[in-house]
Design an enzyme around this catalytic site. Structure first.
Site, mmCIF file in Angstrom:
data_model
loop_
_atom_site.group_PDB
_atom_site.id
_atom_site.type_symbol
_atom_site.label_atom_id
_atom_site.label_comp_id
_atom_site.label_asym_id
_atom_site.label_seq_id
_atom_site.Cartn_x
_atom_site.Cartn_y
_atom_site.Cartn_z
ATOM 1 C CD GLU A 46 -2.512 -1.551 0.454
ATOM 2 O OE1 GLU A 46 -2.928 -0.412 0.144
ATOM 3 O OE2 GLU A 46 -1.547 -1.728 1.216
ATOM 4 C CB CYS B 72 2.461 2.595 3.705
ATOM 5 S SG CYS B 72 2.781 2.849 5.456
ATOM 6 C CG HIS C 121 -1.638 0.280 4.007
ATOM 7 N ND1 HIS C 121 -0.672 -0.480 3.387
ATOM 8 C CD2 HIS C 121 -1.041 0.814 5.098
ATOM 9 C CE1 HIS C 121 0.454 -0.413 4.070
ATOM 10 N NE2 HIS C 121 0.263 0.370 5.114
HETATM 11 N N1 GLN Z 1 7.158 1.830 8.732
HETATM 12 C C1 GLN Z 1 7.344 1.296 7.421
HETATM 13 C C2 GLN Z 1 8.601 1.847 6.749
HETATM 14 O O1 GLN Z 1 9.189 2.731 7.263
HETATM 15 C C3 GLN Z 1 6.134 1.563 6.561
HETATM 16 C C4 GLN Z 1 4.922 0.849 7.123
HETATM 17 C C5 GLN Z 1 3.958 0.360 6.096
HETATM 18 O O2 GLN Z 1 4.264 0.292 4.902
HETATM 19 N N2 GLN Z 1 2.809 -0.042 6.538
HETATM 20 O O3 GLN Z 1 9.002 1.395 5.719
#
Ligand code: GLN
Length: 196
Positions: free
Chosen positions: A177, A80, A175
């Site tokens: 995890e 992410c 994710h």
């Molecule tokens: N929206 C976050 C970002 O731009 C990422 C979200 C997440 O890691 N769950 O960094």
């Protein structure tokens, strides 16, 4: 072969990654400062906020230290926010995010909606072995809108790449995890060992 995997622990859900790796039986180390990079064979960049992570890393000299380690071949897996940090191009993104540019892809932050837009899905289209769909949780996920020719797409969701690899670098916009599906972490450990 015993490997030690570091988890960038400046912000975000690093503890979940550490727990997952511990269950897999690898040595785990939290990485907060440049000196913590010594002795690790790979690193996970967790989910969280890529803006906050950038700020903290720059302040601690971590950004430069990590960039150098990546250029010297340290394998990395970003989830992410971590996947945003590994990308070459974050489009209009944010000038408060400084990506490392290790994976030839264009990724758009928060492209699936607002804060509440999280979703739990089972990915049918993946290449991690076994037929079982891959359990994935998306939280304010970025969207990979373009990948370069050297990028291998390992899973897709609705036609978009969501798990990609280029050389030593692996990224998922979801994710794993936060699930009990260990296959992406297992794959990364194998990558670090040079088995895949
Ligand atoms: N929206 C976050 C970002 O731009 C990422 C979200 C997440 O890691 N769950 O960094």
């Amino acid at each position: 072969m015993m490997v030690t995997i570091g988890v960038l622990a400046v912000q975000g859900d690093f503890e979940e990654h550490m727990a997952m790796l511990e269950t897999l039986g690898v040595e785990v180390k939290d990485v907060r400062l440049p000196r913590d990079l010594h002795g690790i064979d790979g690193i996970i960049l967790p989910g969280g906020e890529s803006t906050a992570m950038t700020t903290i890393m720059l302040r601690r000299g971590m950004w430069d230290a990590l960039k150098k380690a990546f250029e010297e071949g340290l394998p990395a897996y970003g989830t992410c926010a971590g996947s945003i940090l590994l990308a070459k191009d974050i489009g209009a993104g944010s000038d408060r995010v400084k990506p490392f540019g290790m994976i030839d892809m264009v990724i758009e932050r928060n492209a699936y909606g607002r804060q509440i837009a999280s979703r739990e899905v089972f990915l049918e289209e993946h290449e991690l072995g076994e037929d079982e769909p891959l359990h994935a949780v998306f939280i304010r996920a970025p969207r990979i809108v373009k990948v370069g020719p050297a990028v291998k797409v390992l899973a897709t969701y609705d036609g978009d790449p969501v798990l990609v690899r280029e050389g030593n670098f692996l990224a998922s916009t979801f994710h794993p995890e936060l699930t009990d599906d260990y296959r992406v972490h297992e794959y990364f450990v194998k990558m670090v060992k040079g088995e895949v």
